[in-house]
Design a protein around this motif. Structure first.
Motif, PDB file in Angstrom:
ATOM      1  N   ALA A 177      23.263  -5.978 -11.211  1.00 60.89           N
ATOM      2  CA  ALA A 177      23.760  -7.303 -10.905  1.00 60.89           C
ATOM      3  C   ALA A 177      25.095  -7.469 -11.699  1.00 60.89           C
ATOM      4  CB  ALA A 177      22.670  -8.365 -11.758  1.00 60.89           C
ATOM      5  N   VAL A 178      25.215  -6.453 -12.996  1.00 66.41           N
ATOM      6  CA  VAL A 178      26.581  -6.603 -13.425  1.00 66.41           C
ATOM      7  C   VAL A 178      27.681  -6.025 -12.562  1.00 66.41           C
ATOM      8  CG1 VAL A 178      27.607  -5.610 -15.563  1.00 66.41           C
ATOM      9  CG2 VAL A 178      25.653  -6.933 -15.760  1.00 66.41           C
ATOM     10  N   ILE A 179      27.091  -4.920 -11.581  1.00 65.36           N
ATOM     11  CA  ILE A 179      28.157  -4.346 -11.026  1.00 65.36           C
ATOM     12  C   ILE A 179      28.627  -4.993  -9.847  1.00 65.36           C
ATOM     13  CG2 ILE A 179      28.495  -2.420  -9.455  1.00 65.36           C
ATOM     14  CD1 ILE A 179      26.566  -0.679 -10.889  1.00 65.36           C
ATOM     15  N   ARG A 180      27.539  -6.034  -9.540  1.00 61.92           N
ATOM     16  CA  ARG A 180      27.968  -6.745  -8.406  1.00 61.92           C
ATOM     17  C   ARG A 180      28.851  -8.027  -9.021  1.00 61.92           C
ATOM     18  NH1 ARG A 180      30.150  -8.954  -5.376  1.00 61.92           N
ATOM     19  NH2 ARG A 180      29.502 -10.295  -3.296  1.00 61.92           N
ATOM     20  N   ILE A 181      28.697  -8.633 -10.224  1.00 66.66           N
ATOM     21  CA  ILE A 181      29.605  -9.488 -10.894  1.00 66.66           C
ATOM     22  C   ILE A 181      30.961  -8.930 -11.018  1.00 66.66           C
ATOM     23  CG2 ILE A 181      29.934 -10.780 -13.104  1.00 66.66           C
ATOM     24  CD1 ILE A 181      26.915 -10.946 -13.222  1.00 66.66           C
ATOM     25  N   VAL A 182      31.007  -7.742 -11.465  1.00 65.61           N
ATOM     26  CA  VAL A 182      32.320  -7.460 -11.904  1.00 65.61           C
ATOM     27  C   VAL A 182      33.257  -6.960 -10.787  1.00 65.61           C
ATOM     28  CG1 VAL A 182      33.699  -5.345 -12.822  1.00 65.61           C
ATOM     29  CG2 VAL A 182      31.884  -6.169 -14.134  1.00 65.61           C
ATOM     30  N   HIS A 183      32.457  -6.606  -9.393  1.00 67.22           N
ATOM     31  CA  HIS A 183      33.267  -6.393  -8.333  1.00 67.22           C
ATOM     32  C   HIS A 183      33.515  -7.554  -7.353  1.00 67.22           C
ATOM     33  CE1 HIS A 183      31.880  -1.693  -8.568  1.00 67.22           C
ATOM     34  NE2 HIS A 183      33.458  -2.155  -9.120  1.00 67.22           N
ATOM     35  N   SER A 184      32.988  -8.798  -7.903  1.00 70.95           N
ATOM     36  CA  SER A 184      33.075 -10.130  -7.141  1.00 70.95           C
ATOM     37  C   SER A 184      34.616 -10.743  -7.373  1.00 70.95           C
ATOM     38  CB  SER A 184      32.216 -11.097  -7.437  1.00 70.95           C
ATOM     39  OG  SER A 184      32.279 -11.350  -8.780  1.00 70.95           O
ATOM     40  N   PRO A 185      34.978 -11.560  -6.382  1.00 70.21           N
ATOM     41  CA  PRO A 185      36.198 -12.230  -6.978  1.00 70.21           C
ATOM     42  C   PRO A 185      36.134 -12.621  -8.450  1.00 70.21           C
ATOM     43  CG  PRO A 185      35.600 -12.850  -4.480  1.00 70.21           C
ATOM     44  CD  PRO A 185      34.318 -11.885  -5.281  1.00 70.21           C
ATOM     45  N   TYR A 186      35.002 -13.417  -8.673  1.00 72.84           N
ATOM     46  CA  TYR A 186      34.928 -13.802 -10.041  1.00 72.84           C
ATOM     47  C   TYR A 186      35.428 -12.589 -11.145  1.00 72.84           C
ATOM     48  CZ  TYR A 186      32.737 -15.109 -14.412  1.00 72.84           C
ATOM     49  OH  TYR A 186      32.659 -15.554 -15.745  1.00 72.84           O
ATOM     50  N   GLY A 187      34.715 -11.474 -10.790  1.00 69.83           N
ATOM     51  CA  GLY A 187      35.036 -10.293 -11.629  1.00 69.83           C
ATOM     52  C   GLY A 187      36.403  -9.824 -11.723  1.00 69.83           C
ATOM     53  N   GLN A 188      37.011  -9.875 -10.665  1.00 69.07           N
ATOM     54  CA  GLN A 188      38.538  -9.691 -10.561  1.00 69.07           C
ATOM     55  C   GLN A 188      39.349 -10.555 -11.463  1.00 69.07           C
ATOM     56  OE1 GLN A 188      39.170  -6.600  -8.928  1.00 69.07           O
ATOM     57  NE2 GLN A 188      36.910  -6.624  -8.720  1.00 69.07           N
ATOM     58  N   VAL A 189      38.914 -11.746 -11.502  1.00 69.05           N
ATOM     59  CA  VAL A 189      39.479 -12.715 -12.265  1.00 69.05           C
ATOM     60  C   VAL A 189      39.396 -12.369 -13.775  1.00 69.05           C
ATOM     61  CG1 VAL A 189      39.927 -15.160 -12.861  1.00 69.05           C
ATOM     62  CG2 VAL A 189      39.601 -14.612 -10.536  1.00 69.05           C
ATOM     63  N   LEU A 190      38.221 -12.051 -13.854  1.00 69.96           N
ATOM     64  CA  LEU A 190      38.077 -11.690 -15.523  1.00 69.96           C
ATOM     65  C   LEU A 190      38.976 -10.574 -16.026  1.00 69.96           C
ATOM     66  CD1 LEU A 190      34.038 -11.949 -15.739  1.00 69.96           C
ATOM     67  CD2 LEU A 190      35.561 -13.519 -16.427  1.00 69.96           C
ATOM     68  N   LYS A 191      38.976  -9.590 -15.080  1.00 70.41           N
ATOM     69  CA  LYS A 191      39.911  -8.450 -15.452  1.00 70.41           C
ATOM     70  C   LYS A 191      41.236  -8.915 -15.572  1.00 70.41           C
ATOM     71  CE  LYS A 191      37.076  -4.841 -12.879  1.00 70.41           C
ATOM     72  NZ  LYS A 191      37.230  -3.820 -11.810  1.00 70.41           N
ATOM     73  N   ALA A 192      41.721  -9.847 -14.607  1.00 69.45           N
ATOM     74  CA  ALA A 192      43.016 -10.593 -14.823  1.00 69.45           C
ATOM     75  C   ALA A 192      43.179 -11.039 -15.895  1.00 69.45           C
ATOM     76  CB  ALA A 192      43.423 -11.205 -13.622  1.00 69.45           C
ATOM     77  N   ILE A 193      42.362 -11.769 -16.496  1.00 69.03           N
ATOM     78  CA  ILE A 193      42.449 -12.289 -17.698  1.00 69.03           C
ATOM     79  C   ILE A 193      42.633 -11.360 -19.187  1.00 69.03           C
ATOM     80  CG2 ILE A 193      41.074 -13.774 -19.371  1.00 69.03           C
ATOM     81  CD1 ILE A 193      39.878 -15.304 -16.908  1.00 69.03           C
ATOM     82  N   ARG A 194      41.549 -10.474 -18.821  1.00 68.06           N
ATOM     83  CA  ARG A 194      41.673  -9.459 -20.042  1.00 68.06           C
ATOM     84  C   ARG A 194      42.967  -8.699 -20.000  1.00 68.06           C
ATOM     85  NH1 ARG A 194      38.570  -4.016 -18.076  1.00 68.06           N
ATOM     86  NH2 ARG A 194      40.411  -4.079 -16.836  1.00 68.06           N
ATOM     87  N   GLU A 195      43.739  -8.460 -18.866  1.00 65.84           N
ATOM     88  CA  GLU A 195      44.939  -7.602 -18.678  1.00 65.84           C
ATOM     89  C   GLU A 195      45.880  -8.517 -19.210  1.00 65.84           C
ATOM     90  OE1 GLU A 195      45.269  -4.480 -18.281  1.00 65.84           O
ATOM     91  OE2 GLU A 195      42.951  -4.129 -18.097  1.00 65.84           O
ATOM     92  N   ASN A 196      45.919  -9.654 -18.523  1.00 63.21           N
ATOM     93  CA  ASN A 196      47.290 -10.719 -18.854  1.00 63.21           C
ATOM     94  C   ASN A 196      46.812 -12.075 -18.939  1.00 63.21           C
ATOM     95  OD1 ASN A 196      49.627 -11.920 -19.160  1.00 63.21           O
ATOM     96  ND2 ASN A 196      50.790 -10.310 -18.497  1.00 63.21           N
ATOM     97  N   GLU A 197      46.196 -12.593 -19.885  1.00 60.91           N
ATOM     98  CA  GLU A 197      45.769 -14.027 -19.828  1.00 60.91           C
ATOM     99  C   GLU A 197      46.972 -15.156 -19.436  1.00 60.91           C
ATOM    100  OE1 GLU A 197      43.390 -17.205 -22.528  1.00 60.91           O
ATOM    101  OE2 GLU A 197      43.067 -15.233 -22.902  1.00 60.91           O
ATOM    102  N   PRO A 198      48.117 -15.086 -20.100  1.00 59.89           N
ATOM    103  CA  PRO A 198      49.095 -16.105 -19.738  1.00 59.89           C
ATOM    104  C   PRO A 198      49.481 -15.931 -18.083  1.00 59.89           C
ATOM    105  CG  PRO A 198      49.792 -14.780 -21.923  1.00 59.89           C
ATOM    106  CD  PRO A 198      48.556 -14.351 -21.039  1.00 59.89           C
ATOM    107  N   ARG A 199      49.341 -14.644 -17.588  1.00 63.22           N
ATOM    108  CA  ARG A 199      49.657 -14.744 -16.173  1.00 63.22           C
ATOM    109  C   ARG A 199      48.622 -15.349 -15.413  1.00 63.22           C
ATOM    110  NH1 ARG A 199      51.021  -9.234 -12.717  1.00 63.22           N
ATOM    111  NH2 ARG A 199      51.454 -10.187 -10.823  1.00 63.22           N
TER     112      ARG A 199
END
Length: 320
Positions: A177-199
């Motif tokens: 389930a966690v793998i699915r969450i991370v690979h989902s569009p929602y998970g990609q947004v989480l990664k974007a927040i981690r890398e550069n929240e202002p962007r």
């Protein structure tokens, strides 16, 4: 060349996970103590939950033990005193931890960095004080004698082997389930927040809502780990909600490899294995030894076991 390298690494990862799953399935029959394996799997679920928050969202919580401990107490009391079935006890305990996580998240998510971490620690200490003072928790003695019961009224859990396969099935489901969450569009947004929240904010994402959902998901899964741990061991104690356990899950995640899927699992098995092996040999010095391991991890291989291995594989295959 990079696409071919990624494909090779994915194939190797699938074979590695197949081998790990085979070992886990055969564990009770190859001399691995089922209770130890169940405890390690429960903490692996806990570490996976924490990694979802830290490794993939970039939020450091210093109070994650509060949710594991809350679910442990909820499940323990409901099963022992209220006569709930194990599945209902685990469900209510898990949801209860998620609800506490929602309350804490609504307060903490407004801050970033060290301020967020300190708020989670302060709130966790408040929760710990509740479990210390509440009459139904047993205080410093904890809740003892929690029976495993019968799953769905048909599957007795008294056998360690039966309980082990139930815990293993839940672990696999959570991991996938966690793998699915991370690979989902929602998970990609989480990664974007981690890398550069202002962007991410500039792109129009409501960052606070995404982080709050990640926080609640993480605390809910942590609660599931606590509920299972209570059924496995038959008790819930203050150590389940103590701040030191929040530190241990940070160590598990960093030692194994933050931001990887396998890292927290390997880290959890490593720390629980060391504690189990060293407890009778060095006593309280086990804390010092684990602390030294943490220092060596930070100084020597900051990516953790899995992170360093993946980086080495990429360098080797690029050179080929």
């Amino acid at each position: 060349m990079s696409a071919l390298t990624d494909k090779r690494m994915q194939t190797q990862a699938r074979w590695a996970w197949a081998a790990v799953l085979a070992v886990l399935l055969a564990a009770p029959f190859i001399g691995l103590y089922p209770v130890f394996m169940m405890k390690a799997l429960c903490f692996a679920i806990f570490a996976v939950a924490f990694n979802l928050l830290l490794g993939f969202t970039g939020l450091l919580s210093f109070g994650h033990a509060a949710y594991l401990g809350a679910a442990a107490y909820f499940t323990g009391w409901l099963v022992k005193e209220a006569g709930f079935s194990p599945e209902l006890g685990v469900l209510v305990g898990t949801l209860g931890a998620g609800l506490i996580g929602l309350v804490v998240g609504l307060i903490a998510i407004r801050r970033q960095g060290i301020y967020f971490a300190m708020i989670t620690l302060a709130m966790a200490q408040m929760v710990y004080f509740v479990w210390l003072q509440a009459p139904f928790t047993g205080g410093e003695d904890g809740l003892q004698g929690v029976a495993r019961g019968t799953l769905f009224g048909v599957l007795p859990l008294a056998s360690d082997t039966t309980m082990y396969y139930v815990v293993l099935a839940i672990f696999v489901a959570v991991f996938l389930a966690v793998i699915r969450i991370v690979h989902s569009p929602y998970g990609q947004v989480l990664k974007a927040i981690r890398e550069n929240e202002p962007r991410a904010i500039s792109l129009g994402y409501d960052v606070d809502k995404y982080k709050l959902l990640a926080f609640v998901l993480s605390t809910t899964i942590a609660g599931l780990a606590g509920s299972l741990k209570t059924l496995v061991l038959g008790f819930a104690t203050l150590s389940d909600a103590h701040w030191s356990l929040s530190g241990e899950v940070v160590l598990m995640t960093l030692l194994g490899g933050m931001g990887t899927f396998a890292g927290p699992v390997i880290g959890a098995f490593t720390i629980i294995g060391l504690q189990n092996y060293l407890a009778d040999r060095v006593g309280s010095w086990v804390t010092v030894i684990i602390g030294a391991i943490f220092v060596l991890c930070v100084l020597g291989f900051r990516r953790g076991f899995v992170g360093e291995l993946l980086a080495w594989q990429k360098r080797r295959q690029r050179s080929d």
